[in-house]
Design a protein around this motif. Sequence first.
Motif, short mmCIF file in Angstrom:
data_model
loop_
_atom_site.label_atom_id
_atom_site.label_comp_id
_atom_site.label_asym_id
_atom_site.label_seq_id
_atom_site.Cartn_x
_atom_site.Cartn_y
_atom_site.Cartn_z
N SER A 61 0.82 -1.22 0.00
CA SER A 61 0.00 0.00 0.00
C SER A 61 0.85 1.26 0.00
N LYS A 107 -9.81 -9.69 5.00
CA LYS A 107 -9.30 -9.04 3.79
C LYS A 107 -10.43 -8.82 2.80
N ARG A 131 -12.64 -6.09 3.88
CA ARG A 131 -11.99 -4.78 3.83
C ARG A 131 -11.93 -4.25 2.41
N ASN A 133 -13.52 -0.81 1.38
CA ASN A 133 -12.66 0.23 0.83
C ASN A 133 -13.14 0.68 -0.53
N SER A 144 -5.04 -3.85 1.82
CA SER A 144 -4.06 -3.38 2.80
C SER A 144 -4.10 -1.86 2.96
N HIS A 145 -4.98 -1.18 2.20
CA HIS A 145 -5.14 0.26 2.43
C HIS A 145 -5.98 0.46 3.68
N THR A 146 -5.52 1.38 4.55
CA THR A 146 -6.31 1.67 5.74
C THR A 146 -7.20 2.86 5.45
N ARG A 147 -8.13 3.13 6.36
CA ARG A 147 -9.06 4.25 6.18
C ARG A 147 -8.28 5.57 6.08
N GLU A 148 -7.21 5.70 6.88
CA GLU A 148 -6.43 6.95 6.83
C GLU A 148 -5.80 7.13 5.46
N ASP A 149 -5.26 6.02 4.91
CA ASP A 149 -4.67 6.10 3.57
C ASP A 149 -5.68 6.62 2.58
#
Lengths: 449, 489
Positions: free
Chosen positions: B77, B370, B373, B377, B447-452
């Motif tokens: 990511s 995964k 998510r 996402n 693997s991207h988080t919410r912040e990303d």
Amino acid sequence: MKDFFSQMQSSWCTSEKKDCKVHIFELVVHLKMEIDELCDEWVPEPLIPKMTDEMRYEPPILESAAGSHTLINGTEVINFASANYLGLVGHGKLLEACTESLEKYGAGSCGPRGFYGTIDVHLDCEARIAKFLGTPDSILYSYGLSTMFSAIPAFCKKGDVIVADEGVHWAIQNGLQLSRSTVVYFKHNDMESLRDMLEKVTKGNKRAEKLRRYIVVEAVYQNSGQIAPLDEIIRLKENYRFRVLLDESNSMGVLGSSGRGLTEYCKVPVGKIDIITAAMGHALATEGGVCTGSARVIDHQRLSSSGYVFSASLPPYLTSAAITAIDILEENLDLIMKLKKNIGTLCRGLSDIQGLEIASDLASPIVFLRLKKSTGSLKGDLQVLEDIAQHVLKEDSVLVATSRRSTLDKCKLPVGIRLFVSAAHTEDDLMKAGESLKRVAALALNGHD
Amino acid sequence: MITIPYLTALTTYFSYGLLFVFGQFRDFFRKIVDWWLGSNLQGYAPICLGLEDFYTRRLYLRIQDCFGRPIASPPDSWVDLVERVSKDNNKTLQRTAKISRCLNLGSYNYLGFAAADEYCTPRVIESLKRFSPSTCSTRVDGGTTTLHNELEEVVANFVGKPAAIVFGMGYVTNSAVLPALIGKGGLIISDSLNHNSIVNGARGSGATVRVFQHNMPDHLEKVLREQIAEGQPRTHRPWKKIMVLVEGIYSMEGELCKLPEIVAICKKYRAYVYLDEAHSIGAIGKTGRGVCELLGVDTADVDILMGTFTKSFGSCGGYIAGSKELIQYMKYACPAHLYATSISPPAAQQIISAIRVILGEDGTSRGAQKLARIRENSNFFRSELQKMGFEVLGDNDSPVMPVMLYNPAKIPAFSRECLKNQVAVVTVAFPATPLLLARARICISASHTREDLIKALEVFSKVGDLIGIKYFPAEPDKQQQDEGRVKLE
């Protein structure tokens, strides 16, 4: 009167129009019904033809690395079916480099070269191979098979002229077909035939001078083990102004005093060959393919070669393996000497085998045995050779390969038994293979001589 | 169907026209200079004649720095981008030692297996030590190991078919399997936006190829009826067999295929269905089994399932899944099985381990997490982008999101501005897309988080305002703009 006629006319017209409309409507309904009937009647062929016995062939299953010795069904077997020419399968340095790479980059590259799939090891590998072979630049492909069949359509378009050897392997044939150029085949490894073809194609053809013209040959032919006489080909090429596309899959790392391939073996400066391709799944014990040549040739492929642009790039650990393999080769030139010696020993051991003869060149790492007297059909020949190979494996634990052909392959060369000699084979291995084949061939081909 | 505003269409045409005229001027001067200096080709025809590489020389080279960016870390990511400089106005680029850490929205890393994984990597290293990086042999000679057989069983189970066969590269899977299945006298009906590998395979097979409009089952039915009624060209004999080629997710549109309708039509007319799930396997569906699971199509109705392992499994290679007889026949006839080196054993182990994680057989619920998510996402990102006013293509649940740019100048502008703000995006232009419809393609990963994602949205908003690509602003005069639109396909 006029009114009467005009009235007649108008009523006649409208009824005609009505009839027309009715006719067209009926026609459309008829057509639809006919099409429905045709669609109902149509029965497709089954997706695949009927299964026959030869289709049920199961290859031997390896339980360890495909080195010079391998495990099949719990027994140790001498392996002559892997093109592991320099014996690098299982080499410690290679495994170390791959492990490091796996831990750093993961397994895959997750993208094509144009979209963040270019990892710095790819660029390093391309530079390393170009330096090794002495060419300005090189380009990596993610699969050996796709190298040739992507490189050829990138350069040869409709209307161009290609003169190719009739014994080239399927990937090249597929590339030639996809390129839609005019392809002319010459007799396998026969320079006279090549000269005739070149003469025929360029004679009196003024237009031919503006066309792109290519000669496509392999350095060591996969289908027969013959080595192409490169110096002759270069002389012809310069005479008739053709570009040469050379496939060095089985000669890179093998021929020449330092393993640089056919150009070193025939003492031809590498700059004279326009495009060299090689699959790395042979001497370099990794996967993928490489194409090398002048900067113009390589840059052109980066945008127009479909197997490069539309496909994911080579996994980084295999790229590291390629770089390490070349490093090992440059440090241990005695591997090439050992391979040469092994080939000589094996050929001597197989020289007077009953019913089979060595069809390959004596310097080729692929020792190709074909039937002295054919049974009359390719299928029959293959059956006999399969029998021999199976007996050799079961009774003497020697694994050899037969040249099975796909239904799509247009090559008409005879089939045979292939032994891939490796620098890791010992004297004993080679003697054993020779004796085993002699014994089994004598039994199987008794009376076929 | 993409609707492009009038003004945008005009300005795009104008830009391309200007670039074309400018390029022709430069070519003209180049011809004069060459004539002056004399050619050094010595009687050989040039590699590219005339206008063949015009696009490359005059348009692509100007924005070359937006493509082929090298990275120095796994394509996870966040990625380390290697900076490049050019001393000759973008004709050649040299690597520097500088590295910048960027958010990666371009790699196909749908389930996050790109970097070293705690379950997969130790097993991959073990199989590397046991089997070496390559078998140096074809599958029929001495390249079949126990790993390969295990892999084929695992893949067949996962996909829902009786048997499967695995090849070392996805591209070659299509190009070498289609000629073995269908030949002269057969008919291939392919979606108009199919991938290059499918087009190459169809051409190489020798069968007649017809195209149906992208994702329109009605047009497919029309073409089928016409072709069955007419028969083979010239001889009008009935076709030997008919195969319809479609993809699960179209990578340039982000759309899902209308599979239930297409399968129904093919059943009615007895055509065979070949489904290419390169982007959809592992990424969509409740348990990651692809578009069949998502749309509720029985896998027994699709004759041949094809897919690749590069995207969701973090490895390399492709597979074909079908009935036992089909796979046996492939092992006998397919050139990629008979002539190509078998798939690298560590890569095979990576696929097996990744499938185990997805199915939860490793003892954790990481796989299910995964999958959840990536769905969250994708939907979150798409809806936010649409709210901001971007023109985003694709269906819900699809992790591929193209954002329309149209104008050729906006392509490098978007790419470079995002890079300045530490976001790495992929922009695609001609010839991968039609000339007018250039776009930026975003691939979301598990693997991207919410912040990303929020950071990416901020950067996109800023850059979008700067460049002017918010074609659908959420304003009341949107209706007025609708009237001034040109429909394009």
